[in-house]
Enzyme design. Structure first.
Site, PDB file in Angstrom:
ATOM      1  N   GLU A 222       2.106   1.947  -3.476  1.00  0.00           N
ATOM      2  CA  GLU A 222       1.124   2.332  -4.410  1.00  0.00           C
ATOM      3  C   GLU A 222       0.809   3.856  -4.155  1.00  0.00           C
ATOM      4  O   GLU A 222       0.956   4.731  -5.059  1.00  0.00           O
ATOM      5  CB  GLU A 222      -0.126   1.923  -3.826  1.00  0.00           C
ATOM      6  CG  GLU A 222      -1.335   2.538  -4.531  1.00  0.00           C
ATOM      7  CD  GLU A 222      -2.728   2.422  -3.401  1.00  0.00           C
ATOM      8  OE1 GLU A 222      -3.219   1.618  -2.735  1.00  0.00           O
ATOM      9  OE2 GLU A 222      -2.998   3.956  -3.285  1.00  0.00           O
ATOM     10  N   HIS A 223       1.146   4.552  -2.911  1.00  0.00           N
ATOM     11  CA  HIS A 223       1.169   5.933  -2.801  1.00  0.00           C
ATOM     12  C   HIS A 223       2.294   6.461  -3.400  1.00  0.00           C
ATOM     13  O   HIS A 223       2.327   7.432  -4.042  1.00  0.00           O
ATOM     14  CB  HIS A 223       1.073   6.221  -1.019  1.00  0.00           C
ATOM     15  CG  HIS A 223       0.154   6.406  -0.505  1.00  0.00           C
ATOM     16  ND1 HIS A 223      -0.553   7.330   0.190  1.00  0.00           N
ATOM     17  CD2 HIS A 223      -1.012   5.291  -0.335  1.00  0.00           C
ATOM     18  CE1 HIS A 223      -1.580   7.179   0.836  1.00  0.00           C
ATOM     19  NE2 HIS A 223      -2.048   5.981   0.527  1.00  0.00           N
TER      20      HIS A 223
ATOM     21  N   HIS B 280       1.041  -1.131   0.021  1.00  0.00           N
ATOM     22  CA  HIS B 280       0.137  -0.101  -0.107  1.00  0.00           C
ATOM     23  C   HIS B 280       0.881   1.245  -0.092  1.00  0.00           C
ATOM     24  O   HIS B 280       0.730   2.301  -0.722  1.00  0.00           O
ATOM     25  CB  HIS B 280      -0.930  -0.064   1.281  1.00  0.00           C
ATOM     26  CG  HIS B 280      -1.635   1.471   1.515  1.00  0.00           C
ATOM     27  ND1 HIS B 280      -1.271   2.193   2.403  1.00  0.00           N
ATOM     28  CD2 HIS B 280      -2.671   1.785   1.052  1.00  0.00           C
ATOM     29  CE1 HIS B 280      -2.066   3.161   2.557  1.00  0.00           C
ATOM     30  NE2 HIS B 280      -3.111   2.853   1.524  1.00  0.00           N
TER      31      HIS B 280
ATOM     32  N   GLU C 128      -4.062   8.152   7.538  1.00  0.00           N
ATOM     33  CA  GLU C 128      -4.907   7.319   7.022  1.00  0.00           C
ATOM     34  C   GLU C 128      -5.161   6.211   8.033  1.00  0.00           C
ATOM     35  O   GLU C 128      -6.371   5.722   8.112  1.00  0.00           O
ATOM     36  CB  GLU C 128      -4.472   6.694   5.430  1.00  0.00           C
ATOM     37  CG  GLU C 128      -5.260   5.772   4.982  1.00  0.00           C
ATOM     38  CD  GLU C 128      -4.854   5.333   3.309  1.00  0.00           C
ATOM     39  OE1 GLU C 128      -3.490   5.761   3.054  1.00  0.00           O
ATOM     40  OE2 GLU C 128      -5.543   4.555   2.869  1.00  0.00           O
TER      41      GLU C 128
END
Lengths: 432, 429
Positions: A70-71, A67, A143
């Site tokens: 991905e950022h 993840h 997040e």
């Protein structure tokens, strides 16, 4: 390009596998305004234990690195966010990471091929620095904290930790506030080199575009890039039988009404492809019969005030792990849990009527056709099924081929040791 | 896409023909009054109507009927547009083109007729069991707003910022009002809706208009629908200037602070400057490239979630962000500073063009989703604006930088609301 036609549902797909191994699927839809493109790698949060490209030994990565990557891929060498470049072209960019997939996407009604080049370029040109990695840690920490305050997220995670001992499915996809601090640019490059090779990726474009122009754009883009030779990625999953870790667990949050989930863990059986999909569809039919809004049980749970509108049943079936989750908000948390548990255990001998079986097949079919209205659904499901080695437009055939006797295959899953209960309880008891 | 609006048996009916979808969508909308009590009544009513009819009294029987229509989707919802409460019946079914069974369309219209005209009412009251069940479930849904921290914080902001305006009425309903409602009250709410509301019908899909008309007339029995019109205000219309802004803080046991900032736009849906307000909002906090995202998230790493939104009929601009408690002041001043730049005319020209391009893209994409199309057209009809997306696109294209500055100068900061964790306590990972 190879043309595949599906007359029954009026769909066509063009397919090509490029020399570098990238699989390209083009689904033209002339009546739509927009085009939706999805570029995905078969790599998600559970792929945390693997042999890095060019190495011999297995390594373990910090939780949440898929993840995090991905950022970070959105940042280009020039220090510009690729999402901004796409936005400047009028396209809307996004990305997501789940247990098994990381996907990058855009939708647009104009400049499709320019946007397509940007998408392919930013995903295939990583640029990580110590500074940009540190900055991202602050954003992702917020997040993760957002999820800590979402009770349904904590319910699901708590249940998974209850059910799975060491499979990474028992971890938050984003990792933890601590684990993301262990992520470095070197680790990001390691992951990138291993999983972002074109042969581990797929590109789906669906919408209003010229097919020939599109494939030309993609071929040109890929021809200009260097990749290492195609290798076989070695990944290891700690697959488990259906024995749960804890049969009960709870956590307290600032909410008003308890949330309860009953989980049933599926044993690892090495199923894949159509067999796995068949299992998923049969489970769907079974849960519909037992807990669906047309079942007597659903009405009984309403009458006894065991459930609210938040009641839901979820099925998660992947090659390396699977589970069912039945959850609700309720004041009668123990009664609900016991009721569901008892019904699940009774499924060691399935008594569904043939009539219901056929009706639910019809429901799944109608639902599937309705979803094909949405390009996002087509592209995302395409990837979902593709990584499961199933052709999305053949799902119809698979549904039609399901037989009543197949249900027998499921009975063995409904045993006591596979069941776990998890609750999110209010911190303060509120007067009713 | 072809659009045709005409009166059929005195009911305003709009046909939207498009061959891109595999389904047909029918929407019947009832426009009534949105007020403190009626919002709760209509919220409960829509649940009663969605889950039970005279012929299909239980959720089970109703769902089975929908399953027989190849899993047709049926829902009834209530949503506010300022002083109007819109109760809409929505039915979507697979176009019989794709099915072995061609009777689905006719049966779908007959079902809708049943759902609208034959609720589960006998002797002027809803079936008591169904009523108590839906009442209990609605109560839980209202209470559970507390669990969704973003939604809860937004409701609290509106409670504090505009307590006497329709905008602060929760569309789900109010617990105190709900408590006293009876199955008789709700039967009256239903009668009032059927006889006094303004009704509009929308049909979208790949069909022949004459054939659709025949279904509407013979199977839906459209003549039974009310032909009344209503005239409740559609938007806030006061100008609020020189506001003394207020700050409000509340606490829960949570990990992250929710920051909500409410502004008054002083620009309303039918104003010439409305398109400029929409462009402003996108520039300020509607995109990746927007100021808020770039400054608060990317440059200062203060947030993951940050965005602005406009509720045009309420005249509100709202910024929301999820941040650390210790950074409330820093985040707030960054958010307000970015806004002040617009009032001072310091505008990023490139961002202005990008915002317009993205809005145009959104509007074109809207035509790929059947529900978005109908919602767009219904709203435009209500506000007496052109229902053609292309006309709206032209208005957006014509927005100038000066318009954006003018619209920003009209905006006033009103209320800063924070939902934070209790002092000295730490939770989480």
């Amino acid at each position: 390009m190879e043309l595949r036609k599906y007359d029954q549902i009026d769909e066509i797909v063009y397919y090509e596998k490029l020399d570098n191994g990238l699989k390209v699927y083009l689904i033209p839809k002339k009546t739509y305004n927009k085009t939706y493109a999805l570029f995905a790698t078969k790599y998600g949060s559970i792929d945390n234990r693997f042999v890095p490209y060019g190495k011999e030994e297995y390594e373990i990565m910090p939780l949440g690195i898929a993840h995090f990557l991905e950022h970070k891929l959105f940042e280009t060498k020039e220090g510009i966010d690729a999402a901004n470049i796409l936005t400047n072209l009028g396209a809307q960019a996004n990305a997501y990471t789940n247990y098994t997939t990381t996907a990058y996407l855009f939708s647009t009604t104009d400049k499709v091929f320019e946007a397509l080049n940007v998408l392919l370029d930013f995903v295939q040109e990583p640029y990580f620095t110590d500074e940009n990695v540190a900055r991202e840690q602050g954003i992702i920490e917020q997040e993760l904290k957002m999820y800590l305050d979402i009770p349904s997220e904590q319910l699901r995670l708590g249940l998974l930790k209850n059910m799975f001992k060491e499979h990474y499915i028992n971890q938050d996809i984003g990792g933890t506030v601590e684990s993301i601090k262990e992520i470095t640019k070197e680790k990001l490059y390691t992951v990138y080199e291993t999983f972002y090779h074109p042969s581990n990726m797929v590109l789906v474009v669906v919408g209003n575009f010229d097919v020939n122009e599109c494939i030309k754009t993609i071929r040109n883009n890929q021809q200009n890039k260097q990749f290492h030779p195609i290798t076989n990625i070695k990944r290891e999953y700690l697959c488990e039988d259906n024995q749960v870790v804890n049969s009960y667990g709870e956590v307290k949050m600032d909410i008003l009404m308890p949330k309860v989930a009953v989980g049933l863990k599926l044993p690892y059986e090495g199923l894949s492809g159509e067999e796995l999909l068949k299992q998923e569809l049969l489970l769907k039919i079974l849960l519909e019969d037992v807990f669906g809004t047309t079942s007597n049980n659903y009405q009984e749970m309403l009458d006894k005030e065991l459930i609210t509108r938040s009641f839901s049943t979820n099925i998660f079936v992947e090659q390396t792990a699977g589970f069912l989750m039945i959850s609700t908000d309720t004041l009668k948390d123990d009664e609900f849990a016991n009721y569901v548990k008892e019904k699940l255990l009774s499924l060691n001998s399935i008594k569904m009527s043939k009539n219901n079986f056929n009706r639910y097949k019809k429901v799944i079919l109608g639902n599937f056709i309705k979803s094909l209205n949405y390009l996002e659904y087509i592209a995302n499901s395409f990837i979902y099924y593709h990584f499961k080695e199933v052709d999305i437009f053949k799902v119809l055939d698979i549904i039609e081929k399901l037989t009543y006797n197949d249900l027998k295959l499921l009975e063995k899953y409904f045993v006591k040791k596979a069941i776990s209960i998890f609750k999110v309880l209010p911190k303060n008891i509120v007067k009713q | 896409m072809k659009l045709l609006t005409e009166m059929i048996d005195n009911v305003k009916t709009t046909f939207i023909q498009s061959n891109k979808f595999k389904t047909i969508v029918i929407k019947v909308l009832f426009r009534g009054k949105n007020a403190h009590d009626s919002a709760t009544q209509r919220s409960l009513l829509s649940r009663l109507l969605a889950n039970s009819t005279a012929k299909y009294p239980t959720k089970k029987e109703l769902t089975n009927k929908l399953y027989d229509l190849y899993e047709a989707s049926f829902s009834v919802g209530s949503s506010p547009i300022y002083e109007n409460s819109i109760v809409s019946f929505n039915l979507e079914f697979v176009n019989s083109k794709y099915l072995p069974d061609k009777k689905v369309t006719k049966e779908a219209f007959e079902f809708l007729h049943e759902a609208i005209f034959y609720p589960n009412i006998t002797k002027n009251q809803f079936d008591e069991k169904v009523f108590q069940e839906e009442k209990r479930l609605l109560k839980v849904s209202i209470e559970n707003i507390y669990n969704n921290k973003n939604r809860y914080a937004l409701r609290r902001l509106l409670d504090h910022m505009c307590p006497d305006e329709p905008s602060s009425i929760s569309p789900l309903g109010d617990l105190e009002v709900l408590k006293n409602l009876t199955s008789k009250d709700l039967a009256l709410t239903y009668q009032k809706m059927i006889s006094e509301d303004e009704v509009s019908v929308y049909c979208l899909g790949d069909f022949d208009i004459e054939e659709m008309k025949s279904y509407l007339i013979n199977n839906l029995k459209i003549a039974k629908l009310s032909s009344k019109t209503v005239n409740y205000p559609l938007h806030f219309n006061e100008i609020r200037k020189n506001i003394t802004s207020k700050e409000i803080s509340e606490e829960q046991d949570i990990n992250q602070t929710k920051l909500m900032i409410g502004f008054r736009t002083n620009t309303y849906p039918t104003d010439k400057l409305l398109p400029a307000l929409i462009v402003f909002n996108i520039m300020y906090g509607g995109l990746y490239v927007s100021d808020l995202f770039q400054v608060v998230r990317e440059k200062h790493s203060l947030a993951y979630e940050i965005a602005s939104q406009v509720i045009s009929e309420a005249g509100l601009l709202i910024v929301n962000a999820g941040i650390e408690k210790s950074q409330i002041n820093q985040a707030t001043s960054l958010i307000i500073n970015e806004f002040r730049k617009y009032q001072e005319g310091r505008i990023n020209h490139e961002l202005f063009e990008v915002a317009k391009t993205n809005l145009l893209n959104d509007l074109k994409e809207l035509e790929d989703d059947p529900y978005s199309i109908i919602n767009f057209i219904y709203r435009r009809h209500l506000f007496n604006l052109s229902p053609n997306v292309d006309d709206y696109i032209k208005q957006i294209q014509n927005v100038t930088l000066e318009d954006v500055i003018a619209v920003a100068k009209n905006i006033e900061l009103d209320t800063i609301y924070t939902l934070t964790n209790k002092a000295g306590e730490h939770y989480g990972a």
